[in-house]
Design a protein around this motif. Sequence first.
Motif, short mmCIF file in Angstrom:
data_model
loop_
_atom_site.label_atom_id
_atom_site.label_comp_id
_atom_site.label_asym_id
_atom_site.label_seq_id
_atom_site.Cartn_x
_atom_site.Cartn_y
_atom_site.Cartn_z
N GLN A 47 0.84 -1.20 0.00
CA GLN A 47 0.00 0.00 0.00
C GLN A 47 0.87 1.25 0.00
OE1 GLN A 47 -1.93 1.48 3.76
NE2 GLN A 47 -3.82 0.90 2.72
N THR A 48 0.38 2.32 -0.62
CA THR A 48 1.05 3.61 -0.59
C THR A 48 0.21 4.62 0.18
OG1 THR A 48 2.17 3.27 -2.71
CG2 THR A 48 1.96 5.54 -1.96
N LEU A 49 0.81 5.15 1.23
CA LEU A 49 0.19 6.23 2.00
C LEU A 49 0.92 7.52 1.64
CD1 LEU A 49 -1.45 7.53 4.37
CD2 LEU A 49 0.48 6.92 5.84
N ALA A 50 0.20 8.52 1.18
CA ALA A 50 0.79 9.81 0.84
C ALA A 50 0.49 10.81 1.94
CB ALA A 50 0.25 10.32 -0.49
N ILE A 51 1.54 11.53 2.36
CA ILE A 51 1.40 12.63 3.31
C ILE A 51 1.65 13.90 2.53
CG2 ILE A 51 2.21 13.65 5.46
CD1 ILE A 51 3.29 10.92 6.28
N VAL A 52 0.65 14.76 2.45
CA VAL A 52 0.76 15.96 1.63
C VAL A 52 0.54 17.20 2.47
CG1 VAL A 52 -0.03 14.67 -0.39
CG2 VAL A 52 -1.66 16.00 0.93
N GLY A 53 1.07 18.31 1.96
CA GLY A 53 0.94 19.58 2.63
C GLY A 53 2.03 20.52 2.18
N GLU A 54 1.86 21.78 2.50
CA GLU A 54 2.84 22.79 2.11
C GLU A 54 4.10 22.67 2.96
OE1 GLU A 54 0.01 26.45 0.71
OE2 GLU A 54 0.10 26.00 2.84
N SER A 55 5.13 23.41 2.58
CA SER A 55 6.36 23.46 3.36
C SER A 55 6.04 23.91 4.78
CB SER A 55 7.34 24.43 2.71
OG SER A 55 8.52 24.53 3.47
N GLY A 56 6.61 23.20 5.77
CA GLY A 56 6.36 23.54 7.16
C GLY A 56 5.13 22.89 7.75
N SER A 57 4.49 21.98 6.99
CA SER A 57 3.27 21.35 7.48
C SER A 57 3.53 20.20 8.46
CB SER A 57 2.44 20.81 6.30
OG SER A 57 3.17 19.83 5.58
N ARG A 207 4.71 -3.51 -6.94
CA ARG A 207 3.93 -4.67 -7.34
C ARG A 207 4.76 -5.95 -7.32
NH1 ARG A 207 3.02 -4.25 -12.30
NH2 ARG A 207 3.58 -2.10 -12.86
N GLU A 208 6.03 -5.82 -7.65
CA GLU A 208 6.92 -6.98 -7.68
C GLU A 208 7.34 -7.43 -6.29
OE1 GLU A 208 11.55 -7.92 -9.02
OE2 GLU A 208 10.48 -6.26 -9.95
N LEU A 209 7.62 -6.47 -5.39
CA LEU A 209 8.22 -6.79 -4.10
C LEU A 209 7.24 -6.69 -2.93
CD1 LEU A 209 11.57 -4.84 -4.61
CD2 LEU A 209 11.17 -7.29 -4.95
N GLY A 210 6.07 -6.08 -3.16
CA GLY A 210 5.06 -6.00 -2.11
C GLY A 210 5.37 -5.02 -0.99
N MET A 211 6.27 -4.06 -1.24
CA MET A 211 6.65 -3.10 -0.20
C MET A 211 5.51 -2.13 0.09
SD MET A 211 10.50 -1.98 -1.29
CE MET A 211 9.98 -1.63 -2.98
N ALA A 212 5.54 -1.57 1.30
CA ALA A 212 4.68 -0.44 1.64
C ALA A 212 5.47 0.83 1.37
CB ALA A 212 4.28 -0.51 3.10
N TYR A 213 4.80 1.84 0.83
CA TYR A 213 5.42 3.14 0.61
C TYR A 213 4.74 4.19 1.50
CZ TYR A 213 7.49 1.57 -3.90
OH TYR A 213 8.20 0.93 -4.88
N VAL A 214 5.56 5.06 2.07
CA VAL A 214 5.07 6.30 2.65
C VAL A 214 5.65 7.42 1.80
CG1 VAL A 214 4.96 7.81 4.66
CG2 VAL A 214 4.95 5.33 4.97
N LEU A 215 4.79 8.07 1.04
CA LEU A 215 5.19 9.09 0.09
C LEU A 215 4.91 10.47 0.65
CD1 LEU A 215 5.89 10.13 -2.84
CD2 LEU A 215 3.45 9.82 -3.35
N VAL A 216 5.96 11.26 0.80
CA VAL A 216 5.80 12.66 1.19
C VAL A 216 5.89 13.51 -0.06
CG1 VAL A 216 7.01 14.59 2.27
CG2 VAL A 216 6.55 12.53 3.59
N SER A 217 4.88 14.35 -0.28
CA SER A 217 4.88 15.16 -1.49
C SER A 217 3.97 16.38 -1.31
CB SER A 217 4.41 14.35 -2.69
OG SER A 217 4.41 15.14 -3.87
N HIS A 218 4.34 17.47 -1.98
CA HIS A 218 3.45 18.62 -2.06
C HIS A 218 2.70 18.62 -3.39
CE1 HIS A 218 6.88 19.94 -4.46
NE2 HIS A 218 6.05 20.78 -5.05
N ASP A 219 3.06 17.66 -4.27
CA ASP A 219 2.53 17.61 -5.63
C ASP A 219 1.38 16.60 -5.70
OD1 ASP A 219 2.03 17.25 -8.33
OD2 ASP A 219 4.13 17.37 -8.92
N LEU A 220 0.16 17.09 -5.75
CA LEU A 220 -0.99 16.19 -5.73
C LEU A 220 -1.15 15.43 -7.04
CD1 LEU A 220 -3.87 17.79 -3.68
CD2 LEU A 220 -2.01 16.31 -2.98
#
Length: 275
Positions: A47-57, A207-220
């Motif tokens: 699963q990929t969980l994205a944490i989004v927000g502006e700088s300083g969030s 998809r190949e390795l089944g890893m979990a991702y935590v993605l930090v991004s300001h780009d939706l």
Amino acid sequence: MPRHRPRVAEGLALLRLSHVGKRFALPGQDAHFTALHDLNLEVHAGQTLAIVGESGSGKSTALRIALGLEKPSSGSVEFAGIDVTSHSWRAFRPLRRRIQLVQQNPFAALDPRFTVFDSIVEPLVAFGLLKGQALERRARELITQVQLPVQFLDRLPKELSGGQRQRVAIARALALEPEVLLLDEPVSALDVSVQAQVLALLDELQRELGMAYVLVSHDLAVVASMADQVLVLRRGQVVEQGPAVQVLSQPGSSYTRELIAAIPGYSRSVLPVAV
């Protein structure tokens, strides 16, 4: 490389932060700055969980706490059901094999004096896992896994493009066969034409390795292409959280709507649609 680790129970979150808060003392003042307040999140295998927000969030603070580089001021951190909130650096080190970080800037992430081979195998050497021909075989496997020619192992970072350097950084992060990959703005420093290629690689690896991702991004736009779950932070507080389809197509927060509207070339047609 054989896996010497316990299996995670079905349905158990690989990473869970519960009611996490983080305060920093302000220099020369009898006061604190609250970087995070009552943060709750969890991510599961594949699963990929994205944490989004502006700088300083508070996005980077959340990642540093997940990685064990910062201690929360309140709340708890669990990895595969193990409470690691109070773990010392030494106690956390065995788990370091299971959670790895890909940094934002591929130009700063690699030691300019190291060849690609040296960069990729550095974690394996640090943990004393492989040497000799086995180390060389593993380096060839990893460079191939990120879709770069084996001949690149002899090159220095200065001989690579930004996208190629980020692929090397990803290969290094994969060396220890982690279960969770923390992605700190993994394509923001790359040309737009290269971003899609690196995102496609990350999707294929998951998809190949089944890893979990935590993605930090300001780009939706990046988040929309990768995330299963989205958590929106503003000034250290969660303003919205839920399935990516729901958050991005039917945002309940005005702040989230502002972030979505700021997507370059914004169009609802590029976002997932709730059903």
